[in-house]
Motif scaffolding. Sequence first.
Motif, PDB file in Angstrom:
ATOM      1  N   LEU A   1      89.571  58.811 120.332  1.00 39.38           N
ATOM      2  CA  LEU A   1      88.346  58.615 119.559  1.00 39.38           C
ATOM      3  C   LEU A   1      87.165  58.204 120.429  1.00 39.38           C
TER       4      LEU A   1
ATOM      5  N   SER B   1      84.222  60.965 120.613  1.00 38.77           N
ATOM      6  CA  SER B   1      83.058  60.547 119.827  1.00 38.77           C
ATOM      7  C   SER B   1      81.835  60.327 120.703  1.00 38.77           C
TER       8      SER B   1
ATOM      9  N   PHE C   1      87.169  66.036 118.401  1.00 34.35           N
ATOM     10  CA  PHE C   1      86.638  64.900 117.645  1.00 34.35           C
ATOM     11  C   PHE C   1      87.078  64.975 116.186  1.00 34.35           C
ATOM     12  N   GLU C   2      86.988  66.170 115.597  1.00 37.66           N
ATOM     13  CA  GLU C   2      87.399  66.340 114.205  1.00 37.66           C
ATOM     14  C   GLU C   2      88.898  66.075 114.036  1.00 37.66           C
TER      15      GLU C   2
ATOM     16  N   SER D   1      90.712  64.169 116.004  1.00 44.15           N
ATOM     17  CA  SER D   1      90.903  62.727 116.212  1.00 44.15           C
ATOM     18  C   SER D   1      90.550  61.950 114.951  1.00 44.15           C
ATOM     19  N   LYS D   2      89.483  62.382 114.273  1.00 44.39           N
ATOM     20  CA  LYS D   2      89.097  61.705 113.032  1.00 44.39           C
ATOM     21  C   LYS D   2      90.161  61.892 111.951  1.00 44.39           C
ATOM     22  N   GLN D   3      90.752  63.087 111.895  1.00 41.33           N
ATOM     23  CA  GLN D   3      91.812  63.310 110.912  1.00 41.33           C
ATOM     24  C   GLN D   3      93.033  62.462 111.228  1.00 41.33           C
TER      25      GLN D   3
ATOM     26  N   ALA E   1      92.888  59.626 112.665  1.00 47.39           N
ATOM     27  CA  ALA E   1      92.499  58.272 112.257  1.00 47.39           C
ATOM     28  C   ALA E   1      92.692  58.078 110.762  1.00 47.39           C
ATOM     29  N   ARG E   2      92.405  59.116 109.991  1.00 42.13           N
ATOM     30  CA  ARG E   2      92.585  59.008 108.536  1.00 42.13           C
ATOM     31  C   ARG E   2      94.058  58.788 108.194  1.00 42.13           C
TER      32      ARG E   2
ATOM     33  N   ILE F   1      83.774  57.834 112.010  1.00 42.68           N
ATOM     34  CA  ILE F   1      85.189  57.610 112.247  1.00 42.68           C
ATOM     35  C   ILE F   1      85.724  56.660 111.169  1.00 42.68           C
TER      36      ILE F   1
ATOM     37  N   THR G   1      85.526  52.483 111.389  1.00 45.78           N
ATOM     38  CA  THR G   1      84.566  52.348 112.491  1.00 45.78           C
ATOM     39  C   THR G   1      84.600  50.956 113.115  1.00 45.78           C
TER      40      THR G   1
END
Length: 439
Positions: free
Chosen positions: A77, A81, A205-206, A208-210, A212-213, A370, A373
């Motif tokens: 991330l 990011s 990045f996308e 990594s965000k998923q 994170a979810r 993110i 955050t």
Amino acid sequence: MYIVIFIALLLALYVLQRKGMKFNGLVLIALVVGVVLGALARFSLVGESEAMADLSSAFHLIGAGYIDLLKMLVIPLVFTSLVSALLSLSDKGAANFRASAIRFVAMLLILTGISAGIGMLVGKVFNLGAGLVIPGVDLQPSHHYTGVVDTILGMLPTNPIAAMASGNAAALALFSIFIGAAALVVKKSKVADVKPFESFIQSAFEISKQLARFVVALTPYGVLALIANVASATGASSLLSVLSYLVAIYVAMAIVFALHLVILATQGVSPAYYLKNAYKALLVAFTTRSSFGTLPVTEETLRQKFKVHPDLATFAPTIGSSIGFNACAGVFPAMLVVMAMTIMHQPITWQIIMMVMFINAIASLGISGIPGTASIAAAVTLSTLGLPYAIIAIVQGVDPIVDMGRTATNVNGVMATALTVDKYLEKEESNSVAEVQAV
């Protein structure tokens, strides 16, 4: 028996999650249930050391597993990011008003650092973490603070791969900034050469965000296990520590808010005038808990209420939703540092406070959009200082309440900074006109 109850409670949380119960409600239930379960175990298993050890192991398995997954998020991330945020600057009109953009970004980062200092001082006054323990977690710092110079040198990315392997998030952040800045320069003259790299970074990045979810969705289970483990070791003092943290962080955010008003007053903007025109954006931020969701209202407020230059009124809320975060990246991580260091009986010196201010300003770059955050920003700070991540999960139960104030403070920082920069530029233009007329 308590292990069976613990497993049943985890399954109950899963059922509630599958039925569509709101995330915030799940986390709050996990906090309350964890405190009750831990407290009951503490008083009913007195003298049964083997049963208590088995129960603590069960709590530790789920809680430590959740913490390890949080650690896993930091490296991908932070890198994706930051690079993505820097590459996107060329698409946000910064070139048309370079001086304003630079002043805005610099001031917002400085305010984030100052906010971190305020968070440290308030946390120290409240003695956050006193009487709290984190059972099953190594409370020895992974490395020791050796002074400002050595710490800064340790943050320089001499070996980015080694920084990733050792979890040196601050060094990785600086490396990411260098890569992003270099790519941004190349993009201005050789767009085609950078396009594949930019597409890769955006995709990463996308993803990594998923990821994170996925991890954030496990928060209720991690909170239940961690807070139950803490409550079983400390009893009611664990709940009192969380409540003390809740009061302290709102006090710190109120001081940061007041600082914004003082800065505006130095530019001739009275607090009453400012609050009268800014309250709508602040209210939306407080209720929605989303800087992105508040962005249209923030832009409208700057443009129509405060008559900020149109370019700056558009740029400030957009970039302010990607960097800065006076509360999420300033106050919040600083308070967790105080709690962790107090638990570990480590001295909180002025050198530590200054270092946290610097680290938090760096960590605030490019972390928006993110999930979690504030937790990611805190993870960067904690990892840089070698402090345990587990402290993040301890306060997650009241995070929805905290996040309302954090978001409003973040948005207020963006508006106050934009208005201050705009007033400063107005004065510069007036002085230039006066000089021309004098000639």
